[in-house]
Design an enzyme around this catalytic site. Structure first.
Site, PDB file in Angstrom:
ATOM      1  N   TYR A 129      -5.386  -8.502  -4.947  1.00  0.00           N
ATOM      2  CA  TYR A 129      -6.151  -7.553  -4.143  1.00  0.00           C
ATOM      3  C   TYR A 129      -6.818  -6.506  -5.065  1.00  0.00           C
ATOM      4  O   TYR A 129      -7.983  -6.205  -4.914  1.00  0.00           O
ATOM      5  CB  TYR A 129      -5.255  -6.805  -3.146  1.00  0.00           C
ATOM      6  CG  TYR A 129      -4.412  -7.676  -2.223  1.00  0.00           C
ATOM      7  CD1 TYR A 129      -4.916  -8.850  -1.665  1.00  0.00           C
ATOM      8  CD2 TYR A 129      -3.106  -7.304  -1.890  1.00  0.00           C
ATOM      9  CE1 TYR A 129      -4.135  -9.637  -0.812  1.00  0.00           C
ATOM     10  CE2 TYR A 129      -2.330  -8.081  -1.036  1.00  0.00           C
ATOM     11  CZ  TYR A 129      -2.843  -9.246  -0.505  1.00  0.00           C
ATOM     12  OH  TYR A 129      -2.066  -9.997   0.331  1.00  0.00           O
ATOM     13  N   GLU A 245       5.312  -7.618   2.360  1.00  0.00           N
ATOM     14  CA  GLU A 245       5.668  -7.489   0.947  1.00  0.00           C
ATOM     15  C   GLU A 245       6.583  -6.296   0.720  1.00  0.00           C
ATOM     16  O   GLU A 245       7.512  -6.357  -0.072  1.00  0.00           O
ATOM     17  CB  GLU A 245       4.387  -7.329   0.125  1.00  0.00           C
ATOM     18  CG  GLU A 245       4.648  -7.058  -1.349  1.00  0.00           C
ATOM     19  CD  GLU A 245       3.365  -6.891  -2.178  1.00  0.00           C
ATOM     20  OE1 GLU A 245       2.274  -7.131  -1.639  1.00  0.00           O
ATOM     21  OE2 GLU A 245       3.483  -6.529  -3.351  1.00  0.00           O
ATOM     22  N   GLU A 376       2.283   8.046  -2.647  1.00  0.00           N
ATOM     23  CA  GLU A 376       1.349   8.913  -1.899  1.00  0.00           C
ATOM     24  C   GLU A 376       0.734   8.132  -0.734  1.00  0.00           C
ATOM     25  O   GLU A 376       0.563   8.668   0.369  1.00  0.00           O
ATOM     26  CB  GLU A 376       0.232   9.432  -2.822  1.00  0.00           C
ATOM     27  CG  GLU A 376       0.676  10.464  -3.839  1.00  0.00           C
ATOM     28  CD  GLU A 376       1.442   9.848  -4.995  1.00  0.00           C
ATOM     29  OE1 GLU A 376       1.307   8.629  -5.234  1.00  0.00           O
ATOM     30  OE2 GLU A 376       2.200  10.581  -5.657  1.00  0.00           O
TER      31      GLU A 376
END
Ligand SMILES: Cc1cc2nc3c(=O)[nH]c(=O)nc-3n(C[C@H](O)[C@H](O)[C@H](O)COP(=O)(O)OP(=O)(O)OC[C@H]3O[C@@H](n4cnc5c(N)ncnc54)[C@H](O)[C@@H]3O)c2cc1C
Length: 392
Positions: A129, A245, A376
């Site tokens: 990705y 995942e 974050e």
């Protein structure tokens, strides 16, 4: 409210543990709990995966029509946990990410080709990705896929970064931009053989001794059959797969092993003639770690609970990943403080306390807060989806 496992589940764990004790070998299992073994491929590890498959332990929760046993998803989770505690290779990507997404969204060709191979433990995947301009903002990916109608497929050109396992995987699970006029609705997922001549793979070594990779695409042709789901629908599948995942790839076992190692040290170690267990600062620090380990287990069980009921546990996965990763760092910090300067000696140094595992852990746990979405980003997901706060 039942937080414990059933008798049948405990019997399964005992069976797994007996198998892992019999298979114990440094060629297959890592003695430090950092899961580095997941980024190294050897014939011994592939053979080990074959043994898991022979026992019917891969894809246990999949539908029977695809070779599964339709056992409750808890069994996949118990398998991953036992393997991670033993430092053994885990079937996470194939069974947990690619397989489950193909079952939900894949065409018949993909189902026929990939699902039996995954369940036989024959195939390794890399996940692509991230790109230089698309990490946290993965939907900004620019790897270009242009329609080649004459050949019935797509031509891919561009670059990925941080592709773990690309140097040994058999297949590449890749997102590419098929519609430049749309961000989230312009991405398509493809499956590409990793030895395709148009792919070039270059290593990137992390601070945690782990190899990941840059991958360059030069006119890589992918036939239509190897498009996953709908053209321009890839972002939805990627989000689902990322949720899977975040827990399929992140067992609590390694954290348990590290806390157990520190507890064992605190029981036995003597400093300046005094057992360290009498030091109130040591006792307080260890008690805090053990308590937060229990919190990590409970957060993980929420994720598993939702997944086992058939949902995709987005917010619960983010809470678990955030807490687990930050807690892993806290355990490494505590180890450096408690064990003293010698904790900085590396694995293999005779004077390194606890086999030098915490020196590596101190570096590696930082990396873990980045892969699969940074801490974050997990906080953003929790703020938006759980608390209803506006996007940043
Ligand atoms: C060891 C390792 C293995 C990896 N394996 C893979 C893999 O197999 N496949 C794959 O596709 N990717 C993989 N990744 C990539 C990983 O998913 C990205 O590194 C991660 O998503 C962060 O992207 P970035 O590195 O571009 O950082 P950036 O997105 O540039 O972020 C930089 C910093 O800014 C912060 N930040 C960014 N956006 C926001 C925001 N909106 N709000 C608050 N803070 C923000 C981040 O938290 C971070 O601290 C891996 C990464 C690592 C380190």
């Amino acid at each position: 409210m039942e937080f414990d496992f059933s008798e049948e589940e405990r019997t399964f764990v005992a069976e797994l543990e007996a198998f892992l004790a019999a298979e114990r070998s440094p060629a297959v299992m890592d003695d430090a709990p950092e899961q580095l073994s997941q980024t190294v491929d050897t014939p011994a590890k592939r053979a080990f995966m074959g043994k898991l498959a022979e026992r019917g332990w891969l894809g246990m929760s999949w539908p029977k029509q695809y070779g599964g046993q339709e056992r409750p998803g808890i069994y996949d989770f118990l398998l991953t946990e036992c393997l991670s505690r033993a430092g053994a290779p885990q079937p996470g990507k194939g069974v947990g990410i690619v397989g489950k997404t193909i079952i939900r969204h894949g065409n018949e060709t993909l189902k026929q080709y990939f699902l039996p191979r995954i369940i036989r433990g024959e195939i390794e995947f890399a996940i692509g990705y991230s790109e230089p301009g698309a990490g946290s903002d993965a939907a900004n990916m620019q790897l270009r896929a242009v329609r080649d109608g004459a050949r019935g497929g797509w031509l891919l050109d561009g670059q990925k970064i941080w592709t773990t396992s690309a140097h040994f995987a058999d297949w590449y699970w890749v997102g590419a931009r098929t519609d430049p006029s749309s961000k989230h609705r312009g991405i398509t997922l493809f499956l590409i053989p990793m030895d395709h001549p148009g792919l070039t793979i270059r290593p990137t070594w992390t601070i945690g001794d782990e190899r990941t990779n840059e991958v360059f695409f030069d006119a890589v042709f992918v036939p239509d059959d190897f498009v996953v789901g709908q053209v321009n629908g890839g972002w939805t599948y990627i989000c689902e797969a990322l949720d899977l995942e975040r827990f399929a790839m992140m067992p609590v076992g390694p954290l348990e092993r590290k806390v157990e190692a520190l507890v064992g040290w605190a029981r036995e170690a003597v400093r300046d003639g005094e057992p360290v267990r009498r030091d109130p600062r040591v006792r307080s620090r260890i008690a805090g770690l053990v308590t937060r380990l229990e919190v990590a287990r409970m957060l993980q069980r929420r994720v598993i609970g939702e997944a086992v009921r058939g949902g995709v546990p987005t917010v619960a996965s983010s809470k678990y990943k955030l807490f687990m990763n930050e807690q892993s760092k806290a355990v490494a910090d505590a180890a450096e403080d408690l064990l003293g300067p010698a904790a900085q000696l590396r694995h293999g140094e005779p004077a390194a306390p606890l086999g030098g595992r915490f020196e590596r852990s101190y570096r590696y746990t930082v990396v873990d807060t980045i892969g699969g979405g940074t801490s974050e980003i997990q906080k953003n997901i929790i703020a938006r989806r759980s608390l209803g706060l506006p996007a940043a």
